[in-house]
Design a protein around this motif. Structure first.
Motif, short mmCIF file in Angstrom:
data_model
loop_
_atom_site.label_atom_id
_atom_site.label_comp_id
_atom_site.label_asym_id
_atom_site.label_seq_id
_atom_site.Cartn_x
_atom_site.Cartn_y
_atom_site.Cartn_z
N ASP A 11 111.31 51.64 71.24
CA ASP A 11 111.28 51.32 72.66
C ASP A 11 111.03 52.55 73.52
O ASP A 11 111.05 52.48 74.74
CB ASP A 11 112.59 50.65 73.09
CG ASP A 11 113.80 51.54 72.84
OD1 ASP A 11 113.65 52.58 72.17
OD2 ASP A 11 114.89 51.18 73.30
N SER A 12 110.76 53.70 72.90
CA SER A 12 110.50 54.92 73.65
C SER A 12 109.02 55.03 73.99
O SER A 12 108.18 54.36 73.40
CB SER A 12 110.94 56.15 72.84
OG SER A 12 110.19 56.23 71.65
N THR A 13 108.72 55.90 74.94
CA THR A 13 107.34 56.17 75.31
C THR A 13 106.86 57.43 74.60
O THR A 13 107.48 58.49 74.71
CB THR A 13 107.21 56.36 76.84
OG1 THR A 13 107.64 55.17 77.50
CG2 THR A 13 105.77 56.65 77.23
N VAL A 14 105.77 57.31 73.87
CA VAL A 14 105.20 58.44 73.14
C VAL A 14 103.81 58.73 73.71
O VAL A 14 103.02 57.80 73.91
CB VAL A 14 105.09 58.15 71.63
CG1 VAL A 14 104.48 59.33 70.90
CG2 VAL A 14 106.47 57.83 71.05
N VAL A 15 103.54 60.00 73.99
CA VAL A 15 102.24 60.37 74.55
C VAL A 15 101.63 61.49 73.72
O VAL A 15 102.34 62.27 73.08
CB VAL A 15 102.35 60.82 76.03
CG1 VAL A 15 102.81 59.68 76.91
CG2 VAL A 15 103.29 62.01 76.16
N ALA A 16 100.32 61.54 73.70
CA ALA A 16 99.59 62.65 73.09
C ALA A 16 98.84 63.37 74.21
O ALA A 16 98.10 62.74 74.97
CB ALA A 16 98.61 62.14 72.04
N VAL A 17 99.04 64.68 74.31
CA VAL A 17 98.51 65.46 75.43
C VAL A 17 97.77 66.68 74.90
O VAL A 17 98.27 67.40 74.04
CB VAL A 17 99.66 65.92 76.36
CG1 VAL A 17 99.10 66.69 77.54
CG2 VAL A 17 100.48 64.74 76.83
N ILE A 18 96.57 66.93 75.41
CA ILE A 18 95.83 68.14 75.10
C ILE A 18 96.10 69.14 76.23
O ILE A 18 95.80 68.86 77.40
CB ILE A 18 94.31 67.88 74.93
CG1 ILE A 18 93.55 69.20 74.73
CG2 ILE A 18 93.74 67.06 76.06
CD1 ILE A 18 93.87 69.89 73.43
N LEU A 19 96.69 70.27 75.89
CA LEU A 19 97.07 71.26 76.87
C LEU A 19 95.96 72.27 77.11
O LEU A 19 95.01 72.37 76.33
CB LEU A 19 98.34 71.98 76.42
CG LEU A 19 99.55 71.09 76.12
CD1 LEU A 19 100.73 71.95 75.64
CD2 LEU A 19 99.95 70.28 77.34
N ASP A 20 96.10 73.06 78.16
CA ASP A 20 95.06 74.03 78.52
C ASP A 20 95.01 75.22 77.59
O ASP A 20 94.09 76.04 77.69
CB ASP A 20 95.28 74.51 79.96
CG ASP A 20 94.15 74.08 80.88
OD1 ASP A 20 93.16 73.52 80.38
OD2 ASP A 20 94.26 74.32 82.10
#
Length: 323
Positions: free
Chosen positions: A167-176
């Motif tokens: 039930d958690s929110t998981v995100v994938a992020v490309i950083l600078d």
């Protein structure tokens, strides 16, 4: 004649009524599907490929307003020519094919401000795909970032077992800085997986190369097989796994091809003097590693790479007008 007209009118009326009923049924089914999808989303949690504040998805065109709207959009998958760009535009995540590779495609990260395609990291370097339009990078129900080929088979995964409840929110992020992170959507410091811990042939500023004394795992570089094939080559650059304070270049993961001098507490014993970056060595009870930051005031881009031909560690600086 009157009777025939009445009968035809009656048929047309029934036909209209049936069409209205059909449209109503389709609307009900569409609503049911939407509600089912929302319920499934609540049940498995939310999975996004990019946070609205951290990146944007590009599919071509658009001005400033469109860019702002895209940067706020949350996406659930990536396929075809779609890419995700870091907030400052320095790095891009997407499908790419090395020129001359014969149509093999890979999920990778490349420099966004360099006109020549220059990959810094490759996910599926062992298992390429041949059709990027029907392949898909997404976050699966268990929270892992996975790459599906055209047959919807998983050919690459972050393979993390420590992701919390569904039930958690998981995100994938490309950083600078070129780091791809899989993390908690409400707590950016809770990182489940990151590409910096799994480098390929390129060492980026801020990433570390070293050895974990507890898990016995290392962050090391492995050269490409050749210029058009990112599969693992014959050279590896790593910290000495025996615990000695030195770096090794291995040939075929077995023979020492080159070894640095033992670190005596001075960085000059490990790296050449005069390079335009700042090194830091950490050696504690848990791990030993080396990391660096680049002097971006003097140079636009650094690329520390393990060369596939010579096995040498090369520090490359890209200056756009020199190409």
């Amino acid at each position: 004649m009157v009777g025939c007209e009445d009968r035809l009118g009656s048929i047309e009326g029934r036909r209209t009524a049936l069409e209205q009923i059909e449209r109503l049924c389709l609307a009900v089914l569409a609503r049911r599907r939407r509600l089912d999808k929302e319920e499934e989303g609540r049940r498995v949690g939310r999975r996004w490929l990019v946070e609205p504040e951290e990146g944007e998805r590009k599919s071509g065109g658009g001005g400033g307003d469109a860019r702002e709207q895209r940067s706020r959009a949350r996406e659930t998958s990536l396929s075809g020519n779609q890419t995700i760009t870091s907030r400052g535009g320095r790095f891009v995540l997407g499908f790419f094919t090395p020129p001359g590779s014969g149509g093999n495609y890979y999920i990778g990260i490349w420099y966004g401000e360099i006109s020549v395609l220059t990959p810094a990291w490759v996910a599926n370097r062992v298992t390429p795909i041949t059709d990027q339009t029907t392949s898909e990078l997404k976050i699966s129900d268990d929270g892992n970032l996975v790459l599906l080929n055209q047959f919807k088979s998983v050919i690459w995964s972050t393979n993390v077992t420590t992701i919390p409840s569904s039930d958690s929110t998981v995100v994938a992020v490309i950083l600078d800085n070129g780091n791809l992170q899989l993390r908690d959507g409400s707590n950016s410091s809770l990182v489940f997986w990151q590409s910096f811990d799994h480098p390929t042939d390129t060492w980026l500023p801020g990433a570390k190369l070293g050895f974990n004394k507890i898990t016995k795992r290392s962050q090391h570089l492995t050269s490409w097989k050749n210029k058009v094939d990112p599969s693992p080559g014959i050279f590896t650059f790593e910290m000495d796994p025996t615990g000695l304070s030195q770096y090794l270049i291995l040939w075929n993961m077995s023979r020492i091809y080159w070894a640095s001098v033992l670190w005596d507490g001075h960085l000059s014993s490990l790296v050449p003097v005069g390079f335009m970056y700042h090194m830091q060595v950490v050696n504690d009870t848990d791990e030993m590693y080396i990391t660096f930051t680049a002097d971006v005031a003097n140079h636009s881009m650094y690329r520390v790479v393990l060369d596939n031909d010579t096995g040498q560690i090369q520090v490359q600086v890209w200056i756009e007008n020199s190409k």
